[in-house]
Design a protein around this motif. Structure first.
Motif, PDB file in Angstrom:
ATOM      1  N   SER A   1     -61.087   0.096  62.742  1.00  0.00           N
ATOM      2  CA  SER A   1     -60.563   1.000  61.717  1.00  0.00           C
ATOM      3  C   SER A   1     -61.617   1.327  60.653  1.00  0.00           C
ATOM      4  CB  SER A   1     -59.293   0.432  61.066  1.00  0.00           C
ATOM      5  OG  SER A   1     -59.506  -0.855  60.566  1.00  0.00           O
TER       6      SER A   1
ATOM      7  N   ARG B   1     -63.815  -4.329  64.563  1.00  0.00           N
ATOM      8  CA  ARG B   1     -63.009  -3.797  63.453  1.00  0.00           C
ATOM      9  C   ARG B   1     -63.021  -2.274  63.516  1.00  0.00           C
ATOM     10  NH1 ARG B   1     -59.285  -5.349  61.560  1.00  0.00           N
ATOM     11  NH2 ARG B   1     -59.453  -5.432  59.305  1.00  0.00           N
TER      12      ARG B   1
ATOM     13  N   PHE C   1     -52.767  -9.187  53.065  1.00  0.00           N
ATOM     14  CA  PHE C   1     -53.210  -9.216  54.457  1.00  0.00           C
ATOM     15  C   PHE C   1     -54.532  -8.488  54.671  1.00  0.00           C
ATOM     16  CE2 PHE C   1     -48.923 -10.389  54.250  1.00  0.00           C
ATOM     17  CZ  PHE C   1     -48.753 -11.345  55.237  1.00  0.00           C
TER      18      PHE C   1
ATOM     19  N   ARG D   1     -63.028   8.120  52.688  1.00  0.00           N
ATOM     20  CA  ARG D   1     -63.776   8.193  51.429  1.00  0.00           C
ATOM     21  C   ARG D   1     -64.917   9.213  51.504  1.00  0.00           C
ATOM     22  NH1 ARG D   1     -63.907   2.512  48.446  1.00  0.00           N
ATOM     23  NH2 ARG D   1     -61.648   2.181  48.442  1.00  0.00           N
TER      24      ARG D   1
ATOM     25  N   ILE E   1     -55.561   3.525  57.059  1.00  0.00           N
ATOM     26  CA  ILE E   1     -55.964   2.454  56.154  1.00  0.00           C
ATOM     27  C   ILE E   1     -54.869   2.327  55.077  1.00  0.00           C
ATOM     28  CG2 ILE E   1     -57.727   1.778  54.464  1.00  0.00           C
ATOM     29  CD1 ILE E   1     -58.762   1.722  57.349  1.00  0.00           C
ATOM     30  N   PRO E   2     -54.396   1.101  54.794  1.00  0.00           N
ATOM     31  CA  PRO E   2     -53.332   0.955  53.790  1.00  0.00           C
ATOM     32  C   PRO E   2     -53.739   1.593  52.454  1.00  0.00           C
ATOM     33  CG  PRO E   2     -53.707  -1.122  54.918  1.00  0.00           C
ATOM     34  CD  PRO E   2     -54.773  -0.179  55.374  1.00  0.00           C
TER      35      PRO E   2
ATOM     36  N   LEU F   1     -53.633   0.896  49.361  1.00  0.00           N
ATOM     37  CA  LEU F   1     -54.370   0.145  48.332  1.00  0.00           C
ATOM     38  C   LEU F   1     -55.869   0.099  48.589  1.00  0.00           C
ATOM     39  CD1 LEU F   1     -52.099  -2.996  47.676  1.00  0.00           C
ATOM     40  CD2 LEU F   1     -52.229  -0.857  46.388  1.00  0.00           C
ATOM     41  N   LEU F   2     -56.267   0.332  49.819  1.00  0.00           N
ATOM     42  CA  LEU F   2     -57.686   0.210  50.174  1.00  0.00           C
ATOM     43  C   LEU F   2     -58.362   1.551  50.381  1.00  0.00           C
ATOM     44  CD1 LEU F   2     -57.108  -2.501  52.900  1.00  0.00           C
ATOM     45  CD2 LEU F   2     -57.712  -2.914  50.520  1.00  0.00           C
ATOM     46  N   ARG F   3     -57.577   2.603  50.342  1.00  0.00           N
ATOM     47  CA  ARG F   3     -58.162   3.905  50.671  1.00  0.00           C
ATOM     48  C   ARG F   3     -59.166   4.365  49.640  1.00  0.00           C
ATOM     49  NH1 ARG F   3     -52.840   7.028  51.984  1.00  0.00           N
ATOM     50  NH2 ARG F   3     -52.103   5.376  53.353  1.00  0.00           N
TER      51      ARG F   3
ATOM     52  N   PRO G   1     -48.836   1.603  56.474  1.00  0.00           N
ATOM     53  CA  PRO G   1     -49.929   2.314  57.141  1.00  0.00           C
ATOM     54  C   PRO G   1     -49.639   2.812  58.567  1.00  0.00           C
ATOM     55  CG  PRO G   1     -50.383  -0.038  57.058  1.00  0.00           C
ATOM     56  CD  PRO G   1     -49.134   0.173  56.278  1.00  0.00           C
TER      57      PRO G   1
ATOM     58  N   ASP H   1     -64.045  -2.978  49.609  1.00  0.00           N
ATOM     59  CA  ASP H   1     -62.670  -2.519  49.851  1.00  0.00           C
ATOM     60  C   ASP H   1     -62.246  -2.519  51.326  1.00  0.00           C
ATOM     61  OD1 ASP H   1     -62.355  -2.228  47.162  1.00  0.00           O
ATOM     62  OD2 ASP H   1     -62.547  -0.055  47.164  1.00  0.00           O
TER      63      ASP H   1
ATOM     64  N   PHE I   1     -42.457  -4.552  58.363  1.00  0.00           N
ATOM     65  CA  PHE I   1     -43.016  -5.344  57.264  1.00  0.00           C
ATOM     66  C   PHE I   1     -44.388  -4.775  56.888  1.00  0.00           C
ATOM     67  CE2 PHE I   1     -40.293  -8.147  59.777  1.00  0.00           C
ATOM     68  CZ  PHE I   1     -39.420  -8.609  58.797  1.00  0.00           C
ATOM     69  N   ASP I   2     -44.661  -4.737  55.596  1.00  0.00           N
ATOM     70  CA  ASP I   2     -45.933  -4.180  55.110  1.00  0.00           C
ATOM     71  C   ASP I   2     -46.987  -5.287  55.093  1.00  0.00           C
ATOM     72  OD1 ASP I   2     -47.885  -2.646  53.957  1.00  0.00           O
ATOM     73  OD2 ASP I   2     -47.029  -2.704  51.948  1.00  0.00           O
ATOM     74  N   GLU I   3     -47.388  -5.712  56.294  1.00  0.00           N
ATOM     75  CA  GLU I   3     -48.318  -6.841  56.384  1.00  0.00           C
ATOM     76  C   GLU I   3     -49.332  -6.567  57.487  1.00  0.00           C
ATOM     77  OE1 GLU I   3     -44.856 -10.200  55.396  1.00  0.00           O
ATOM     78  OE2 GLU I   3     -45.405  -9.801  57.464  1.00  0.00           O
ATOM     79  N   CYS I   4     -50.071  -5.494  57.328  1.00  0.00           N
ATOM     80  CA  CYS I   4     -50.898  -4.986  58.425  1.00  0.00           C
ATOM     81  C   CYS I   4     -52.354  -5.375  58.205  1.00  0.00           C
ATOM     82  CB  CYS I   4     -50.746  -3.463  58.445  1.00  0.00           C
ATOM     83  SG  CYS I   4     -51.614  -2.617  59.747  1.00  0.00           S
ATOM     84  N   TRP I   5     -53.046  -5.701  59.305  1.00  0.00           N
ATOM     85  CA  TRP I   5     -54.493  -6.008  59.232  1.00  0.00           C
ATOM     86  C   TRP I   5     -55.309  -4.787  59.685  1.00  0.00           C
ATOM     87  CZ3 TRP I   5     -58.118  -9.008  62.917  1.00  0.00           C
ATOM     88  CH2 TRP I   5     -59.229  -9.505  62.213  1.00  0.00           C
ATOM     89  N   TYR I   6     -54.608  -3.651  59.953  1.00  0.00           N
ATOM     90  CA  TYR I   6     -55.242  -2.427  60.463  1.00  0.00           C
ATOM     91  C   TYR I   6     -56.276  -2.761  61.547  1.00  0.00           C
ATOM     92  CZ  TYR I   6     -57.284  -3.694  55.917  1.00  0.00           C
ATOM     93  OH  TYR I   6     -57.765  -4.396  54.853  1.00  0.00           O
ATOM     94  N   CYS I   7     -55.790  -3.568  62.512  1.00  0.00           N
ATOM     95  CA  CYS I   7     -56.675  -4.015  63.595  1.00  0.00           C
ATOM     96  C   CYS I   7     -56.590  -3.095  64.813  1.00  0.00           C
ATOM     97  CB  CYS I   7     -56.356  -5.453  63.965  1.00  0.00           C
ATOM     98  SG  CYS I   7     -54.606  -5.832  64.170  1.00  0.00           S
ATOM     99  N   LEU I   8     -55.490  -2.363  64.954  1.00  0.00           N
ATOM    100  CA  LEU I   8     -55.301  -1.288  65.936  1.00  0.00           C
ATOM    101  C   LEU I   8     -54.820  -1.604  67.354  1.00  0.00           C
ATOM    102  CD1 LEU I   8     -58.190   1.273  65.171  1.00  0.00           C
ATOM    103  CD2 LEU I   8     -56.160   0.780  63.845  1.00  0.00           C
TER     104      LEU I   8
ATOM    105  N   TYR J   1     -54.205  -7.142  48.105  1.00  0.00           N
ATOM    106  CA  TYR J   1     -53.429  -6.946  49.323  1.00  0.00           C
ATOM    107  C   TYR J   1     -53.473  -8.226  50.168  1.00  0.00           C
ATOM    108  CZ  TYR J   1     -51.633  -4.526  53.362  1.00  0.00           C
ATOM    109  OH  TYR J   1     -50.876  -4.157  54.420  1.00  0.00           O
TER     110      TYR J   1
END
Ligand code: FAD
Ligand code: SF4
Ligand code: SF4
Lengths: 581, 82
Positions: free
Chosen positions: A323, A321, A210, A331, B77-78, B80-82, B16, A247, B55-62, A208
């Motif tokens: 999130s 951070r 980003f 999870r 959480i995007p 791919l990372l869940r 996300p 992850d 755009f799907d370019e998120c840092w999930y920073c909030l 990913y």
């Protein structure tokens, strides 16, 4: 698409941490100067501290630590390769900066007597000052920007510095608007570069783009701009690699949990390193354990009392951070019930955590007259957030003094035309490669060929790949100004990848644990390599490296201390199956 | 260079950030989340007058979620990372 010209006295590029401080300090030196803070995102929420910070990693507070002790610690942690004067200048101004931030309203942890509650995380000294309520820091900086009448422009992406043709002195910067693609020519008498780390260099294991440790807005633009302006960079081969939650790209945060009794453990729940402070040596031990039969590595908190764990959660899920809590919830992971799996990050360039950056002296001056640098992209090892503030301050003051004493240099129209053409090209092409795909390929190659342990032949192949991706830059196609921003970032990432490979190949020894572990040169070789490796654009326009001798130490380090960071592994956990080197 | 030398396809991805359109007050002039995002991936959709992830370019920073005055933004959480 328009071309907009603008003239100021001091231009600060990057409005994250160091940048706002530089702008404020420049105004405080001379309130009559026109000071512009130029930011790719929005200064209210930009950079590494976008949501706040969990604590100061390197506070030098009287009664807890001395500047001399700190300089020794960083000299040893960085295997001797430091310009001690720069670290000492930081350390001597560290406390004054904490007091100033405190007056501005930043909240630090204090004990019952009102003294700062500093914790021990480093190997030798005590420097970690928690900020459990550290989420307001951007608001506080913004208030200071307004109070000091700093001019602000958001959503402008700087692409190149402007340098005078004759004397090589700084003359401003080129930029474009990532929403309109308007091209900007910003003339300035002095410039401060504060664009943060090169955080989009390695590719996270998820693939990913980003999902990086660093704020991905920091793509390494500043490293590339400094290089093209003719500045010297230093320590590029000393990569940044961090221990993270597997992850999830947030730090595993032994700094936060350590003082509460949490620690880094192997799969048996045993401690294997004496100290969780991030250094190349620590990362080497981490990597050994990860790859050994005792792997993977975990953050261990499940032995702690309920109230301790809930305090940790409040900090880790609330500040820098936030999130993280959602990730664990998704999870079904609870700190109380089991250890949390950790992993190592992708590689990056960052002097805030490691030592890669634009070469600066103790006044934040680069080797280009009128250009100053501060924060993660300026080479002052292990400088972290407080270092960004202190050097931001130095850079702002130096830039203001330079602007007081120098006039504006004219911008060469040919230079302007060439840059505008380079920047607009991806929008003007009818078709071409999508920036995201080129970036993915480039960063996968970075992982394949540069990720330590480093192998000579692999890095040479990497250089060939990066060279052929140079051709792809000529056919990048952007559908809109936003994609144009991504396209121009790919240019910078490619430069950083090439720098990382060349500097790593040049230093034919191993040093800094995992950060520069060369399989075919496994030994540290002080006789030849107790020097800085500098990288610059040479007279022929090529990327070249050379040695810069160490300045004599101003703070002597004794032999016992010198090896302290090589003795991090707890001896009872020596793993015979650990991998080389 | 002719167009055909770079054929491309559009690929979908699960993003996300979700905006609750019943709560979003972008049609009253709000752009808070769009301005806050460090990656500039949010925008007001001219058709709906509401914010959306473009755009799907998120840092999930909030910051988008935290600063929204209407409580309309939720960040996951995007995938791919869940
Ligand atoms: C997740 C995380 C946790 C951390 N935790 C701690 C901690 O607990 N304690 C600690 O002391 N340190 C910590 N650090 C380190 C600390 O945050 C950094 O060292 C410091 O904030 C760096 O400041 P900076 O000004 O160099 O970069 P930033 O604050 O990131 O600012 C760089 C700015 O430049 C802008 N920019 C980038 N490219 C361009 C361009 N081309 N044109 C215009 N603008 C541009 C960016 O948008 C950004 O606003 C952490 C870092 C991270 C990423
Ligand atoms: S901040 Fe909230 S209300 Fe404002 S535009 Fe964004 S989603 Fe809508
Ligand atoms: S979580 Fe961060 S990167 Fe993602 S949309 Fe919100 S502000 Fe932007």
């Amino acid at each position: 698409m328009n071309t907009i010209e603008h003239a100021v006295d001091v231009l600060v590029i990057g409005g994250g941490t160091a940048g706002p401080m530089a702008a404020v300090k420049a105004k405080q030196v001379n309130p009559n100067l026109k000071v512009l803070l130029l930011e790719k995102a929005n200064v209210k929420r930009s950079g590494a501290i976008s949501m706040g910070m969990d604590g100061l990693n390197n506070a030098v507070i009287p009664g807890h630590a001395t500047p001399e002790q700190y300089v020794r610690e960083i000299t040893v942690a960085n295997d001797g390769i430091v310009n001690q004067k720069t670290v000492l200048a930081y350390a001597r101004n560290s406390f004054a900066m904490i007091e100033e931030l405190d007056r501005w309203g930043v909240k630090f942890e204090k004990d019952e007597t009102g003294d700062y509650a500093v914790k021990k995380v480093h190997h030798m000294g005590t420097y970690v000052l928690p900020m459990p309520e550290g989420h307001d820091i951007k608001k506080i900086l913004y208030r200071q920007l307004k109070r000091n009448r700093v001019e602000i422009t958001n959503r402008l992406v700087a692409t190149r510095l402007i340098v005078g043709q004759e004397d090589g002195r700084i003359a401003g910067a080129f930029a474009f608007d990532c929403r309109t693609a308007d091209f900007y020519v910003i003339k300035a008498k002095s410039v401060v570069l504060a664009t943060g780390a090169a955080g989009r260099l390695g590719l996270p294991a998820s693939g990913y783009l980003f999902g990086t440790y660093e704020n991905p807005t920091n793509a390494g633009d500043g490293y590339s701009m400094a290089y093209h302006a003719g500045a010297e960079l230093s320590g590029i081969e000393c990569f940044q690699i961090n221990p993270l939650i597997k992850d999830y790209n947030g730090p595993a945060c032994a700094y936060v949990t350590g003082p509460f009794g949490g620690y880094t453990a192997n799969s048996k729940g045993q401690r294997f390193i004496e100290c969780d402070y991030w250094s190349g040596q620590m990362m080497q031990e981490f990597y050994h354990e990860l790859e050994s039969g005792n792997g993977p590595v975990f953050l261990k908190l499940d032995h702690l009392a309920e109230e301790t764990i809930s305090s940790i959660e409040t900090i880790l899920h609330g500040n820098e951070r936030p999130s993280r809590g959602r990730f664990h919830a998704g999870r079904g992971i609870n700190y109380r019930e089991r250890m949390v799996e950790m992993h190592i990050s992708e590689i990056g360039l960052c002097s805030g955590h490691s030592a890669s950056g634009v070469w600066v002296d103790e006044h934040a001056a680069t080797t280009v007259p009128g250009l100053y640098a501060a924060g993660d992209l300026a080479c002052v090892p292990h400088n972290y957030m407080l270092g960004a503030f202190v050097y931001g301050g130095f850079a702002g003051e130096s830039a203001a003094r330079h602007a007081n004493e120098h006039g504006q240099i004219e911008v060469d129209p040919a230079q302007l035309d060439a840059e505008r053409q380079r920047v607009w090209a991806p929008l003007q092409r009818e078709s071409g490669l999508p920036p995201a795909q080129v970036e993915y390929k480039l960063r996968r190659m970075v992982n394949d060929y540069l990720q330590p342990p480093k192998v000579t032949r692999k890095m040479e192949i990497g250089l060939e790949r990066f060279d052929s991706i140079r051709d792809d830059l000529e056919v990048l196609h952007a559908n809109n100004p936003h994609e144009l921003m991504r396209a121009m970032e790919v240019h910078a990432i490619r430069d950083c990848a090439e720098m990382a490979a060349r500097a790593s190949l040049y230093r034919t020894e191993s040093r800094w644990g995992l950060y520069h572990a060369r399989v075919d040169y496994p030994e540290r070789n002080d006789a030849d390599w107790l020097v800085h490796v500098q990288l610059h654009k040479n007279a022929g326009g090529d990327m070249a490296c050379f040695k810069r001798p160490l300045e004599p130490y101003v703070i002597p380090v004794d032999d016992q201390e010198k090896t302290a960071y090589q003795r991090l592994r707890i001896s009872s956990t020596n793993t015979p199956e650990a991998v080389a080197p | 260079m002719s167009k055909s030398s770079f054929p491309t396809a559009i690929q979908r991805s699960n993003v996300p950030v979700t905006i609750d359109e019943n709560k979003c007050i972008a049609d009253k002039g709000c752009t808070v989340c769009v301005e806050a995002c460090p990656l500039d991936v949010l925008a007001i959709n001219p058709l709906t007058g509401k914010a959306q992830m473009t755009f799907d370019e998120c840092w999930y920073c909030l910051p988008c979620e935290k600063d929204c005055p209407a409580g309309a933004v939720s960040v996951e959480i995007p995938y791919l990372l869940r």
